[in-house]
Each structure stands twice: as C-alpha cells, then as structure tokens.
Design a protein around this motif. Structure first.
Motif, short mmCIF file in Angstrom:
data_model
loop_
_atom_site.label_atom_id
_atom_site.label_comp_id
_atom_site.label_asym_id
_atom_site.label_seq_id
_atom_site.Cartn_x
_atom_site.Cartn_y
_atom_site.Cartn_z
N ILE A 50 6.55 9.42 0.30
CA ILE A 50 5.40 9.50 -0.60
C ILE A 50 4.21 9.92 0.25
O ILE A 50 3.93 9.29 1.28
CB ILE A 50 5.12 8.14 -1.27
N VAL A 52 0.16 10.37 0.31
CA VAL A 52 -1.07 10.01 -0.39
C VAL A 52 -2.22 10.78 0.24
O VAL A 52 -2.46 10.67 1.44
CB VAL A 52 -1.36 8.50 -0.29
N ALA A 64 0.36 4.99 -5.34
CA ALA A 64 1.39 5.15 -4.32
C ALA A 64 2.14 3.85 -4.08
O ALA A 64 3.37 3.86 -3.90
CB ALA A 64 0.75 5.65 -3.02
N TYR A 68 6.15 3.14 -4.44
CA TYR A 68 6.96 2.55 -3.37
C TYR A 68 7.72 1.33 -3.90
O TYR A 68 8.93 1.21 -3.65
CB TYR A 68 6.07 2.16 -2.20
N ARG A 75 9.35 5.70 2.66
CA ARG A 75 8.28 5.93 3.63
C ARG A 75 7.04 6.45 2.92
O ARG A 75 7.13 7.07 1.85
CB ARG A 75 8.72 6.96 4.68
N VAL A 76 5.88 6.19 3.53
CA VAL A 76 4.60 6.67 2.99
C VAL A 76 3.80 7.32 4.11
O VAL A 76 3.73 6.78 5.22
CB VAL A 76 3.77 5.52 2.39
N ARG A 88 -4.39 2.62 3.57
CA ARG A 88 -3.27 1.91 4.17
C ARG A 88 -3.41 0.40 3.93
O ARG A 88 -2.45 -0.26 3.52
CB ARG A 88 -3.20 2.19 5.68
N VAL A 96 3.27 -2.97 0.19
CA VAL A 96 3.98 -1.99 1.01
C VAL A 96 4.01 -2.49 2.46
O VAL A 96 2.95 -2.79 3.02
CB VAL A 96 3.30 -0.61 0.94
N ILE A 101 4.34 2.76 6.59
CA ILE A 101 3.20 3.66 6.39
C ILE A 101 2.81 4.35 7.69
O ILE A 101 2.63 3.71 8.73
CB ILE A 101 1.98 2.87 5.86
#
Length: 204
Positions: A50, A52, A64, A68, A75-76, A88, A96, A101
């Motif tokens: 993902i 962002v 986001a 998740y 994963r982001v 974050r 998350v 991240i």
C-alpha cells in the motif's frame, strides 16, 4: 459625469459581467466533470504494498490503515515531505505494526513521490501496489507511478469526497479540485505525462 465616461463604465461593467459568467461556467463545468475525469478507483483486490502519498495526512492515513487491517497488503510505503512521520504515527495508532511501514520523506510533489518510491518498491520486490491519495488527485498520481515504475501493477483506492458529488461545491476540497486540472496540464508538459488509465478503472 460626461457621456463618454458613462459609456466607458457601461462597457466595463458588461466586460466584468461576461468574465464573471465565463468563470462561473468554467468552474461549474469543472466540478461536474470532476468525477469522470479525475477519480480513479480500482476494483477491490490484494496487492504487495500500500503506497500512501503525503498531504491531507489524517484521511489518507486512516484509509491506508483500514486497507491494511482488511488484509489488502502486508507492507506500507509512505512517501512525501512534510507529514510522512505523522502519517506513519497515525497508522501505527490505527493498528498497523511499525515494522510494516517504510517511509520516504524527501519527495516534494507527486512526480517525486513516484520517482523516489520506485527504488523502495523494487527493493521490497513489489509486483503490485495500491495507491492511497485524495480522490481528485488519484488520476495524476496513478499516472505518475505507472510511468515511474512500469513493471508494477498499480491500483487506486483513494479517499472519497466528504460530500456527494452533486454537492461538490460545498466540499472544502473544491478549490483543489479545480486546481487539479491545471496541475494535470502542467505535468503533461513538464514530465510528458499522459494522465489516463484504463476506462474500466475510472469509477467503480
């Protein structure tokens, strides 16, 4: 008041009225066309990452995080100068895991978001990614990322408008909606960007 001055004022008033009507017409046309021209929303599906984009941090972070938690991707990547660390932190507060991240905090515009995120996505071995940004920004964003990383399949899961489209002028984002048309034109000239995607992905 002389006759000549009166005629000048009448002509000036007429010119102002014409400009005002033309501006209003263009503005309304821009709003009415915003959904089919600017919005890209892909069919739901799974991806490797993902992504962002920075800007409008809270809504994008929540969107986001929801993706998740729904298992859309493991994963982001957060990309964008200014609010990358805040996005974050918000995502971590929304459930998350920090280890999931990766942040990129140097990019200052959409093109740099795509260019600076490209090596990160390659390092993660991503073959597909879901972009999270504002709805009116989604077409330009996905076009940038597809041009920067053509080997990756990009999908779009944007943050929706706060109001129904028939009330778009009441949305606080409405000035940014009209500005987006100018940005797409500038990106086409500056980066050779063709801001188009498959017709079936315009609105779902």
């Amino acid at each position: 008041m002389t006759r000549r001055l009166l005629q000048f004022l009448r002509r000036l008033a007429l010119l102002i009225a014409i400009v005002a009507v033309a501006t209003l017409t263009l503005g309304l046309s821009g709003f009415l066309a915003a959904e089919p021209l600017l919005l890209v929303r892909s069919p739901p599906g799974h991806a490797d990452v993902i992504v962002v984009l920075g800007g409008d941090g809270p809504r994008r972070a929540w969107r986001a995080a929801a993706l998740y938690r729904a298992g859309v991707a493991p994963r982001v990547v957060v990309t964008g100068d200014g609010d990358c660390t805040w996005i974050r932190a918000t995502m971590i507060e929304s459930g998350v895991p920090p280890a999931a991240i990766t942040i990129e905090c140097a990019s200052r515009n959409t093109w740099e978001n795509a260019a600076f995120a490209a090596p990160i996505l390659t390092q993660l071995g991503a073959q597909s990614a879901v972009l999270v940004t504002s709805w009116f920004h989604s077409r330009r964003a996905i076009a940038c990322f597809r041009q920067a990383s053509p080997q990756i399949r990009f999908l779009s899961a944007p943050v929706g408008p706060e109001f129904p489209f028939w009330r778009i002028t009441a949305d606080p984002d409405s000035p940014r909606v009209l500005l987006e048309y100018l940005k797409i034109g500038w990106y086409a000239l500056r980066y050779g960007l063709v801001a188009s995607v498959a017709a079936e992905e315009r609105v779902v």
